[in-house]
Scaffold this motif. Structure first.
Motif, PDB file in Angstrom:
ATOM      1  N   ASP A   1       0.827  -1.172  -0.157  1.00 54.52           N
ATOM      2  CA  ASP A   1       0.004  -0.070  -0.078  1.00 54.52           C
ATOM      3  C   ASP A   1       0.940   1.398  -0.099  1.00 54.52           C
ATOM      4  O   ASP A   1       0.104   2.349   0.064  1.00 54.52           O
ATOM      5  N   SER A   2       2.167   1.263  -0.040  1.00 58.68           N
ATOM      6  CA  SER A   2       2.898   2.341  -0.273  1.00 58.68           C
ATOM      7  C   SER A   2       4.177   2.244  -0.864  1.00 58.68           C
ATOM      8  O   SER A   2       4.600   0.995  -1.728  1.00 58.68           O
ATOM      9  N   ALA A   3       4.844   3.330  -1.428  1.00 53.38           N
ATOM     10  CA  ALA A   3       5.771   3.638  -2.432  1.00 53.38           C
ATOM     11  C   ALA A   3       6.867   4.585  -1.994  1.00 53.38           C
ATOM     12  O   ALA A   3       6.095   5.634  -1.421  1.00 53.38           O
ATOM     13  N   VAL A   4       8.005   4.532  -2.023  1.00 51.59           N
ATOM     14  CA  VAL A   4       8.822   5.722  -1.737  1.00 51.59           C
ATOM     15  C   VAL A   4       9.731   5.833  -2.769  1.00 51.59           C
ATOM     16  O   VAL A   4      10.537   4.822  -3.432  1.00 51.59           O
ATOM     17  N   ILE A   5      10.081   7.079  -3.439  1.00 50.28           N
ATOM     18  CA  ILE A   5      10.855   7.239  -4.584  1.00 50.28           C
ATOM     19  C   ILE A   5      12.397   7.468  -4.077  1.00 50.28           C
ATOM     20  O   ILE A   5      12.571   8.558  -2.994  1.00 50.28           O
ATOM     21  N   VAL A   6      13.215   6.852  -4.422  1.00 53.08           N
ATOM     22  CA  VAL A   6      14.667   7.213  -4.111  1.00 53.08           C
ATOM     23  C   VAL A   6      15.467   7.777  -5.171  1.00 53.08           C
ATOM     24  O   VAL A   6      15.651   7.413  -6.116  1.00 53.08           O
ATOM     25  N   ASP A   7      15.742   9.135  -4.829  1.00 52.02           N
ATOM     26  CA  ASP A   7      16.666  10.036  -5.593  1.00 52.02           C
ATOM     27  C   ASP A   7      15.942  10.555  -7.068  1.00 52.02           C
ATOM     28  O   ASP A   7      14.969   9.728  -7.233  1.00 52.02           O
ATOM     29  N   CYS A   8      16.274  11.530  -7.654  1.00 55.02           N
ATOM     30  CA  CYS A   8      15.672  12.126  -8.763  1.00 55.02           C
ATOM     31  C   CYS A   8      16.717  12.899  -9.378  1.00 55.02           C
ATOM     32  O   CYS A   8      16.720  14.073  -9.437  1.00 55.02           O
ATOM     33  N   GLY A   9      17.743  12.095 -10.308  1.00 54.67           N
ATOM     34  CA  GLY A   9      18.732  12.952 -10.912  1.00 54.67           C
ATOM     35  C   GLY A   9      18.862  12.987 -12.447  1.00 54.67           C
ATOM     36  O   GLY A   9      17.846  12.654 -13.133  1.00 54.67           O
ATOM     37  N   MET A  10      19.682  13.984 -12.945  1.00 55.90           N
ATOM     38  CA  MET A  10      19.690  14.251 -14.377  1.00 55.90           C
ATOM     39  C   MET A  10      20.873  13.850 -14.684  1.00 55.90           C
ATOM     40  O   MET A  10      21.566  13.036 -14.075  1.00 55.90           O
ATOM     41  N   ALA A  11      21.165  13.895 -16.060  1.00 58.17           N
ATOM     42  CA  ALA A  11      22.348  13.465 -16.937  1.00 58.17           C
ATOM     43  C   ALA A  11      22.762  14.477 -18.044  1.00 58.17           C
ATOM     44  O   ALA A  11      21.630  15.092 -18.244  1.00 58.17           O
ATOM     45  N   PHE A  12      24.003  14.349 -18.505  1.00 55.13           N
ATOM     46  CA  PHE A  12      24.337  15.250 -19.526  1.00 55.13           C
ATOM     47  C   PHE A  12      23.915  14.277 -20.755  1.00 55.13           C
ATOM     48  O   PHE A  12      23.950  13.482 -20.756  1.00 55.13           O
ATOM     49  N   PRO A  13      23.414  15.267 -21.795  1.00 51.65           N
ATOM     50  CA  PRO A  13      23.096  14.614 -23.143  1.00 51.65           C
ATOM     51  C   PRO A  13      24.188  14.277 -23.875  1.00 51.65           C
ATOM     52  O   PRO A  13      25.346  14.562 -23.718  1.00 51.65           O
ATOM     53  N   ASP A  14      24.016  13.108 -24.546  1.00 54.20           N
ATOM     54  CA  ASP A  14      24.898  12.701 -25.863  1.00 54.20           C
ATOM     55  C   ASP A  14      25.124  13.812 -27.043  1.00 54.20           C
ATOM     56  O   ASP A  14      24.355  14.767 -26.961  1.00 54.20           O
ATOM     57  N   ASP A  15      26.216  13.553 -27.615  1.00 54.75           N
ATOM     58  CA  ASP A  15      26.604  14.732 -28.659  1.00 54.75           C
ATOM     59  C   ASP A  15      25.585  14.671 -29.809  1.00 54.75           C
ATOM     60  O   ASP A  15      25.006  15.509 -30.157  1.00 54.75           O
ATOM     61  N   GLU A  16      24.839  13.264 -29.883  1.00 56.20           N
ATOM     62  CA  GLU A  16      23.846  13.308 -31.034  1.00 56.20           C
ATOM     63  C   GLU A  16      22.537  13.650 -30.545  1.00 56.20           C
ATOM     64  O   GLU A  16      21.524  14.018 -31.237  1.00 56.20           O
ATOM     65  N   MET A  17      22.356  14.308 -29.355  1.00 56.35           N
ATOM     66  CA  MET A  17      21.079  14.846 -28.887  1.00 56.35           C
ATOM     67  C   MET A  17      21.144  16.123 -29.000  1.00 56.35           C
ATOM     68  O   MET A  17      20.989  17.313 -28.356  1.00 56.35           O
ATOM     69  N   TYR A  18      21.091  16.680 -30.200  1.00 54.18           N
ATOM     70  CA  TYR A  18      21.080  18.198 -30.854  1.00 54.18           C
ATOM     71  C   TYR A  18      20.115  19.143 -30.146  1.00 54.18           C
ATOM     72  O   TYR A  18      18.724  18.777 -30.252  1.00 54.18           O
ATOM     73  N   GLY A  19      20.419  19.932 -29.339  1.00 54.76           N
ATOM     74  CA  GLY A  19      19.744  21.185 -28.953  1.00 54.76           C
ATOM     75  C   GLY A  19      19.120  20.641 -27.551  1.00 54.76           C
ATOM     76  O   GLY A  19      18.455  21.489 -27.155  1.00 54.76           O
ATOM     77  N   VAL A  20      19.543  19.363 -26.945  1.00 53.41           N
ATOM     78  CA  VAL A  20      19.118  19.044 -25.687  1.00 53.41           C
ATOM     79  C   VAL A  20      20.081  19.497 -24.798  1.00 53.41           C
ATOM     80  O   VAL A  20      21.201  19.240 -24.901  1.00 53.41           O
ATOM     81  N   SER A  21      19.310  20.113 -23.431  1.00 54.36           N
ATOM     82  CA  SER A  21      20.354  20.786 -22.426  1.00 54.36           C
ATOM     83  C   SER A  21      20.544  19.822 -21.356  1.00 54.36           C
ATOM     84  O   SER A  21      21.662  19.521 -20.866  1.00 54.36           O
ATOM     85  N   THR A  22      19.508  18.880 -21.001  1.00 55.17           N
ATOM     86  CA  THR A  22      19.492  18.147 -19.874  1.00 55.17           C
ATOM     87  C   THR A  22      18.739  16.751 -20.226  1.00 55.17           C
ATOM     88  O   THR A  22      17.681  16.741 -20.931  1.00 55.17           O
ATOM     89  N   VAL A  23      19.120  15.788 -19.418  1.00 61.27           N
ATOM     90  CA  VAL A  23      18.375  14.650 -19.491  1.00 61.27           C
ATOM     91  C   VAL A  23      17.520  14.101 -18.444  1.00 61.27           C
ATOM     92  O   VAL A  23      18.620  14.074 -17.312  1.00 61.27           O
ATOM     93  N   ILE A  24      16.554  13.814 -18.187  1.00 58.16           N
ATOM     94  CA  ILE A  24      15.910  13.286 -16.949  1.00 58.16           C
ATOM     95  C   ILE A  24      15.175  11.921 -16.863  1.00 58.16           C
ATOM     96  O   ILE A  24      14.712  11.406 -18.161  1.00 58.16           O
ATOM     97  N   PRO A  25      14.792  11.410 -15.776  1.00 61.30           N
ATOM     98  CA  PRO A  25      14.126   9.954 -15.869  1.00 61.30           C
ATOM     99  C   PRO A  25      12.707  10.324 -16.377  1.00 61.30           C
ATOM    100  O   PRO A  25      11.999  11.489 -16.355  1.00 61.30           O
ATOM    101  N   SER A  26      11.984   9.518 -16.680  1.00 65.19           N
ATOM    102  CA  SER A  26      10.435   9.647 -17.416  1.00 65.19           C
ATOM    103  C   SER A  26       9.721   9.154 -15.909  1.00 65.19           C
ATOM    104  O   SER A  26      10.057   8.719 -15.095  1.00 65.19           O
ATOM    105  N   PHE A  27       8.641  10.149 -15.668  1.00 66.30           N
ATOM    106  CA  PHE A  27       7.903  10.106 -14.594  1.00 66.30           C
ATOM    107  C   PHE A  27       6.481   9.275 -14.852  1.00 66.30           C
ATOM    108  O   PHE A  27       5.681   9.325 -14.081  1.00 66.30           O
ATOM    109  N   GLU A  28       6.508   8.781 -15.953  1.00 68.77           N
ATOM    110  CA  GLU A  28       5.325   7.945 -16.261  1.00 68.77           C
ATOM    111  C   GLU A  28       4.743   6.913 -15.392  1.00 68.77           C
ATOM    112  O   GLU A  28       3.655   7.009 -15.068  1.00 68.77           O
ATOM    113  N   TYR A  29       5.645   6.201 -14.810  1.00 71.21           N
ATOM    114  CA  TYR A  29       5.232   5.199 -13.926  1.00 71.21           C
ATOM    115  C   TYR A  29       4.686   5.949 -12.641  1.00 71.21           C
ATOM    116  O   TYR A  29       4.002   5.356 -11.788  1.00 71.21           O
TER     117      TYR A  29
END
Length: 542
Positions: A26-54
């Motif tokens: 009946d419970s859930a806890v999120i552990v951490d929520c970090g970012m990453a740097f984009p790869d060279d091929e990710m043109y125009g992207v400043s930051t990469v973050i996790p999906s929050f769909e779940y």
């Protein structure tokens, strides 16, 4: 029967965007929520973050977010998470202070924060979490003991076993040895493929002391802005040799202020000075502590190396120390910065100098010691690229963990843990979100393929004015990244002629003609130029 589930939303494919969800009945806890740097091929992207769909799917169950420490790959996406949600936030006082800048003013008004301390148990429904102290490259780092009605999980967080940390904070192996009956160990894998033990911060302090003793000119030190203990090293040795320190870079300045206000950095007031004051000091009294250890384009060090930093011009008598290891993916930018520094003629000391930097992550022997302390039934390496996770599986086997009881996971995997069993039971959507301006994009969006294509052959814009199906004037051809100057005079008339030929053969309505022109002109430019130019056609029917 109640079952415990761990859902991994980041941190298993690359360094960065660490995030998982511990979930019970009946419970859930999120552990951490970090970012990453984009790869060279990710043109125009400043930051990469996790999906929050779940997270959206299980929102009613989520009781809190628990942070292990204040590095960007663990807290950098918090502001984006809290645009949608307002879960209570648990972390140590320093981590909360470092995370504060991630939230907008409105978010801060509604934010419920709780200062966590080691050895205290926090209850979230039927999930209990007990933080324990770990040694890392930032103070107040935590590992977590996660208890549910049917499982006990140990998450190391980012750790190493430094026997003499500068802040005295050891990884609490005594507590881990006392646990017994640990069902699952989630273990930091960043340096799992490195044999031996991580260099001690004390050894780095000694190296700095020797260097400061020998160097007679100005000293510029680039480090991670979150490496608060390294800042204290620099301040200590600068004070010892009568040097003053200028701190450059917004993140470095912010973290210095937070750490000093929290009591983790101490120094006499006159040790730190503005960069403008350094010009009036003898060169053997100057130290500059700056961002730029990863070759960041806008950092002070990168601008100095490119001779674009007006507040300080480097010269041959200066020494630049890069006190950091490259984050995977940043090697090209770092090498470019180092090459530019050498072009100026400065002395550059980086990772070829022994004990100039100490990682905050355990190497193979330290990991084995921790595994022996915990004695888990099941083992899941986390926090690393595939090669790191794989190497950590091998580390576990070397100290007696069975291969069948170890899991080589990927983002989106769900591990279910119960009494005497652990298995992958599902997979959720966990593709990263690519931040492009104000938009959070799916990596499968066609715009990234289009940008990649444009980068290879440029774009040609063809405008045709037609009357009764015939050209009334020469087609207008413009473009970007498409033709070299010397090619234009010869190639553009050929392309205009080809447009006329295609239109004379084309049938159908305006859209059909535009599609025909696009296809044939892309083929034509490749035949003539051997470039895959993207062609856009606009027909104006008069």
């Amino acid at each position: 029967m109640t079952k415990t589930k761990i859902t991994f939303l980041g941190g298993l494919d690359r360094i960065g965007k660490n995030m998982f969800v511990a979930e019970s009945h009946d419970s859930a806890v999120i552990v951490d929520c970090g970012m990453a740097f984009p790869d060279d091929e990710m043109y125009g992207v400043s930051t990469v973050i996790p999906s929050f769909e779940y997270i959206r799917k299980i929102k009613p169950k989520v009781k809190a977010v628990f942070l292990t420490h204040g590095h960007e790959d663990h807290i950098g996406a918090l502001g984006y998470l809290y645009r949608e949600f307002n879960f209570p936030l648990y972390a140590t006082s320093l981590t909360l202070a470092l995370a504060d800048s991630k939230f907008s003013g409105t978010q801060k008004k509604n934010l419920q924060t709780h200062a966590a301390v080691p050895a205290q148990v926090y209850e979230f429904g039927d999930i209990k979490i007990e933080p324990f102290a770990v040694c890392h490259s930032i103070p107040e780092s935590l590992g977590l003991i996660i208890e549910t009605p049917d499982a006990r999980i140990v998450h190391t967080g980012d750790f190493k076993l430094d026997p003499k940390p500068l802040d005295g904070r050891l990884t609490d192996l005594r507590r881990l040895r006392s646990l017994g009956n640990v069902d699952l160990l989630l273990c930091d894998s960043t340096n799992a493929d490195q044999e031996g033990w991580t260099v001690s911060e004390n050894d780095v302090a000694k190296t700095f002391d020797k260097l400061f003793q020998k160097i007679s000119g100005r000293i510029v030190i680039a480090s991670f802005s979150s490496n608060i203990l390294r800042m204290q090293h620099v301040l200590n040795v600068a004070q010892k040799y009568g040097r003053r320190v200028a701190i450059l870079g917004r993140s470095m300045e912010n973290n210095f202020k937070i750490a000093r206000d929290s009591g983790y950095i101490t120094c006499p007031e006159n040790t730190v000075a503005a960069i403008e004051q350094m010009h009036s000091l003898p060169e053997n009294k100057v130290v500059v502590l700056t961002t730029g250890s990863q070759g960041e384009r806008m950092s002070a060090l990168t601008q100095m190396a490119g001779r674009r930093y007006d507040k300080m011009r480097l010269k041959k008598e200066d020494t630049v120390i890069i006190s950091a290891s490259p984050i995977p993916g940043n090697e090209k930018d770092i090498n470019e910065t180092i090459n530019n520094l050498y072009r100026i003629g400065v002395r550059v000391l980086y990772d070829q100098v022994k004990e100039i930097h100490a990682s905050g992550h355990a190497c193979a022997e330290e990991i084995k010691e921790l595994i022996k302390a915990v004695k888990p039934r099941f083992f899941a390496p986390v926090h690393g690229e595939y090669k790191h996770l794989y190497s950590n599986i091998l580390n576990g086997q070397k100290v007696g963990l069975r291969r069948n009881n170890s899991f080589l996971l990927q983002n989106g995997d769900q591990l279910e843990i119960g009494k005497n069993f652990c298995k992958i039971t599902g997979h959720v959507y966990a593709e990263p979100v690519l931040l492009d301006g104000n938009y959070g994009a799916d990596p499968r969006e066609t715009v990234f393929h289009e940008r990649h294509q444009l980068s290879r052959g440029g774009v040609a814009l063809v405008t045709c004015a037609l009357s009764k199906g015939s050209l009334v004037c020469e087609p207008l051809i413009t473009g970007s990244g498409f033709l070299y100057r010397k090619e234009k005079e010869q190639f553009l008339p050929l392309m205009q002629e080809r447009v006329g030929e295609i239109l004379r053969e084309a049938k159908g309505d305006q859209r059909a003609k535009e599609q025909k022109l696009t296809k044939e002109l892309e083929k034509f430019t490749y035949e003539k130029l051997r470039r895959r130019t993207t062609v856009f056609v606009n027909i104006i029917d008069l």
